[in-house]
Motif scaffolding. Structure first.
Motif, mmCIF file in Angstrom:
data_model
loop_
_atom_site.group_PDB
_atom_site.id
_atom_site.type_symbol
_atom_site.label_atom_id
_atom_site.label_comp_id
_atom_site.label_asym_id
_atom_site.label_seq_id
_atom_site.Cartn_x
_atom_site.Cartn_y
_atom_site.Cartn_z
ATOM 1 N N LEU A 263 0.800 -1.225 0.000
ATOM 2 C CA LEU A 263 0.000 0.000 0.000
ATOM 3 C C LEU A 263 0.830 1.270 0.000
ATOM 4 N N THR A 264 2.164 1.149 -0.032
ATOM 5 C CA THR A 264 3.038 2.317 -0.206
ATOM 6 C C THR A 264 3.911 2.194 -1.453
ATOM 7 N N GLY A 265 4.112 0.976 -1.954
ATOM 8 C CA GLY A 265 4.974 0.778 -3.117
ATOM 9 C C GLY A 265 6.445 0.824 -2.809
ATOM 10 N N VAL A 266 6.814 0.771 -1.524
ATOM 11 C CA VAL A 266 8.224 0.784 -1.137
ATOM 12 C C VAL A 266 8.494 -0.323 -0.118
ATOM 13 N N GLY A 267 9.766 -0.708 -0.018
ATOM 14 C CA GLY A 267 10.164 -1.751 0.905
ATOM 15 C C GLY A 267 10.284 -1.263 2.332
ATOM 16 N N PRO A 268 10.579 -2.179 3.265
ATOM 17 C CA PRO A 268 10.549 -1.834 4.693
ATOM 18 C C PRO A 268 11.573 -0.795 5.107
ATOM 19 N N GLY A 269 12.719 -0.740 4.443
ATOM 20 C CA GLY A 269 13.699 0.280 4.799
ATOM 21 C C GLY A 269 13.187 1.680 4.580
ATOM 22 N N ARG A 270 12.197 1.818 3.694
ATOM 23 C CA ARG A 270 11.630 3.133 3.388
ATOM 24 C C ARG A 270 10.294 3.374 4.079
ATOM 25 N N HIS A 271 9.500 2.305 4.291
ATOM 26 C CA HIS A 271 8.224 2.559 4.978
ATOM 27 C C HIS A 271 8.317 2.376 6.487
ATOM 28 N N GLY A 272 9.316 1.621 6.962
ATOM 29 C CA GLY A 272 9.607 1.595 8.386
ATOM 30 C C GLY A 272 9.006 0.478 9.197
ATOM 31 N N VAL A 273 8.128 -0.341 8.605
ATOM 32 C CA VAL A 273 7.508 -1.433 9.358
ATOM 33 C C VAL A 273 8.314 -2.694 9.081
ATOM 34 N N MET A 274 9.246 -3.004 9.964
ATOM 35 C CA MET A 274 10.244 -4.039 9.711
ATOM 36 C C MET A 274 9.710 -5.452 9.935
ATOM 37 N N GLY A 275 8.585 -5.560 10.600
ATOM 38 C CA GLY A 275 8.013 -6.870 10.891
ATOM 39 C C GLY A 275 6.774 -6.695 11.738
ATOM 40 N N ASN A 276 6.210 -7.809 12.183
ATOM 41 C CA ASN A 276 5.079 -7.740 13.108
ATOM 42 C C ASN A 276 5.534 -7.314 14.498
ATOM 43 N N VAL A 277 6.848 -7.456 14.742
ATOM 44 C CA VAL A 277 7.471 -6.964 15.966
ATOM 45 C C VAL A 277 8.914 -6.617 15.633
ATOM 46 N N TYR A 278 9.381 -5.469 16.122
ATOM 47 C CA TYR A 278 10.759 -5.053 15.870
ATOM 48 C C TYR A 278 11.152 -4.046 16.948
ATOM 49 N N TYR A 279 12.398 -3.577 16.881
ATOM 50 C CA TYR A 279 12.902 -2.638 17.887
ATOM 51 C C TYR A 279 13.254 -1.319 17.204
#
Length: 499
Positions: A263-279
């Motif tokens: 829903l953003t067209g970008v990968g996690p390094g750019r959208h910021g949601v690294m997983g269902n849980v992260y630090y």
């Protein structure tokens, strides 16, 4: 802080011990070398350097990567013959360089190392299930990609693949957003691109609908459509096309990472949601967006520069005085004119009881297959959510003149069925047939109000699935602790050095 090279090597060495080979498929990381930021992977037999424009390069020992082919295990009989491969040398890891470079691109949220579980690893005490996903490997990363309806070329089944980051840009293109406007909030191009090669140029359409079957196993879904057991999916493909190789998920092949990538067209390094849980190092906090108490707030963790498809389309359409975009049962809903999660937020409720009074009784659902599956809590809850989701879709399209231009419809029970039973299990297939029956009811509705031929539909998922094995258990916790390096293990599998 982040790991020093010495700390990273100590952790890699501990995780690549031969005694952990049954549960550690790969250890992945990114480091600087003379060519720039480079992605690596290792396990007990060797180490490789990934390249964007060629195969992985062995830098130590033997090559642990069997293949990087996105079309591996096709035709489907090959997947069935070798489910959950025992060794990485018999597996495939498509687009590994692109996906890992994206995943490790965020200095605050990316871990120092990512551990890829073997497909067979069974770890229920740490959140694992009978059916698993999250891996870099091809089957857990393969989501369906089906385009159908107005302006879609009738190509049937195609031996090709896309990426999940292509889904959002494709939906925006279908609405009429110029490709030059497919950028994030700071004007940078998206990681994904519209899949225009499957579309007729200049075709008109009144509505665009994206449908997500969470955890919908691509291979089995297409197989069941071809054998007549998913007639609504077959109906879509007859009016368009399906990619045998599906759409490759971002790493990790986890729910929230890929809902957000879609829903953003970008990968996690750019959208910021690294997983269902992260630090989050900057905030010094553990983030758990995929939880019953936080699901309706998931979009809050998007990075500021990320831009949702709802925001992009609304900017293109301008003010119309009506509902331009709708998000049904979707966590990443920022910018949508109509949103299920917005209703939950407005109610002031949270957790599993949010809107509970509005959720239908699953025992009376016309889509219920085997009542015995209702004993599994996630499956039962997913049925209730999906029945309400269908009702929302019917309401949104009660009047074609007032229906949204872009609608996103997420379904849940398919994830519950595959987690609870594993791919190809009776529970998993029941969940697919349920989702298909709901889709069929909605297609019939569109036909009854005379707009089916004017609508374009894209059906996808957020990841694939493989089955774990009860005899493949164990943990890498003691191996990591033996290094003496302070760390957090989120997931488990995302390793953050803390001292």
């Amino acid at each position: 802080m982040t790991a020093t090279p010495e700390q990273r090597e100590a952790l890699i060495g501990a995780l690549c011990a031969p005694e952990l080979a049954d549960i550690v498929d790969l250890v992945c990381w990114v480091a600087d070398d003379p060519t720039g930021r480079t992605a690596y992977a290792a396990n007990s037999i060797g180490r490789v350097r990934f390249h964007l424009d060629g195969p992985a390069e062995v830098v130590d020992g033997e090559n642990p990567i069997g293949s990087e082919d996105p079309l591996a295990f096709l035709p489907y009989d090959k997947e069935v013959a070798d489910p959950s491969p025992r060794r990485s040398t018999g597996n495939s890891y498509p687009l590994a360089a692109q996906r890992l470079l994206s995943f490790f691109a965020n200095p605050d949220r990316s871990p120092d190392l990512a551990i890829v579980h073997t497909p067979r690893h069974f770890f229920p005490d740490e959140g694992g299930h009978v059916g698993e996903h999250g891996s870099l490997d091809v089957i857990q990363s393969r989501a369906p990609f089906i385009l159908s309806g107005a302006g879609v070329r009738r190509l049937g089944y195609i031996n090709a693949h896309a990426r999940l980051v292509d889904v959002g840009p494709t939906l925006a293109h279908l609405v009429g957003v110029p490709d030059s406007a497919l950028v994030d909030r700071v004007g940078d191009e998206l990681d994904g691109r519209p899949q225009v090669e499957y579309l007729e140029k200049g075709a008109a359409r009144s509505h665009v609908i994206g449908v997500l079957w969470d955890g919908g196993h691509c291979g089995d879904l297409l197989h069941l459509a071809e054998t007549g057991e998913l007639p609504a999916v077959a109906r879509l493909i007859d009016r368009g096309m399906a990619l045998r190789g599906g759409a490759v998920a971002e790493f990790p092949s986890i729910t929230l990472t890929n809902h957000t990538a879609i829903l953003t067209g970008v990968g996690p390094g750019r959208h910021g949601v690294m997983g269902n849980v992260y630090y989050d190092r900057a905030a010094a906090e553990r983030v758990v967006p995929n939880d019953e108490s936080t699901w309706h707030r998931s979009a809050e963790w998007l990075l500021p520069q990320a831009r949702t498809i709802f925001e992009t389309v609304n900017d293109h359409l301008g003010e119309t005085g009506g509902v331009r975009t709708a998000s049904v049962d979707e966590a990443i809903d920022r910018g949508a004119d109509y949103s299920t999660m917005a209703l939950i937020r407005a109610s002031g409720e949270a957790g599993a009881d949010a809107l509970d009074d509005a959720l239908p009784d699953p025992t009376t659902s016309p889509f219920l297959g085997d009542p015995a599956f209702l004993e599994e809590d996630y499956f039962r809850w997913g049925m209730r959510v999906d029945d309400l989701g269908l009702q929302q879709m019917m309401d949104l399209f009660a009047d074609p003149g007032a229906a949204p231009v872009l609608t996103w419809w997420a379904n849940v029970v398919t994830d519950g069925g595959h987690h609870g039973g594993g791919p190809r299990s009776p529970m998993a297939r029941d969940s697919l047939k349920q989702a298909d029956a709901r889709l069929g009811a909605f297609l019939d509705h569109l036909e009854s109000i005379g707009i089916l031929d004017d609508v374009t539909i894209l059906l996808t998922a957020d990841h694939g699935f493989e089955g774990s094995s009860p005899d493949c258990t164990g943990s890498w916790r003691s191996a990591l602790e033996a290094t003496g390096i302070p760390h957090r293990d989120e997931g488990p599998g995302l390793i953050y050095v803390t001292g």
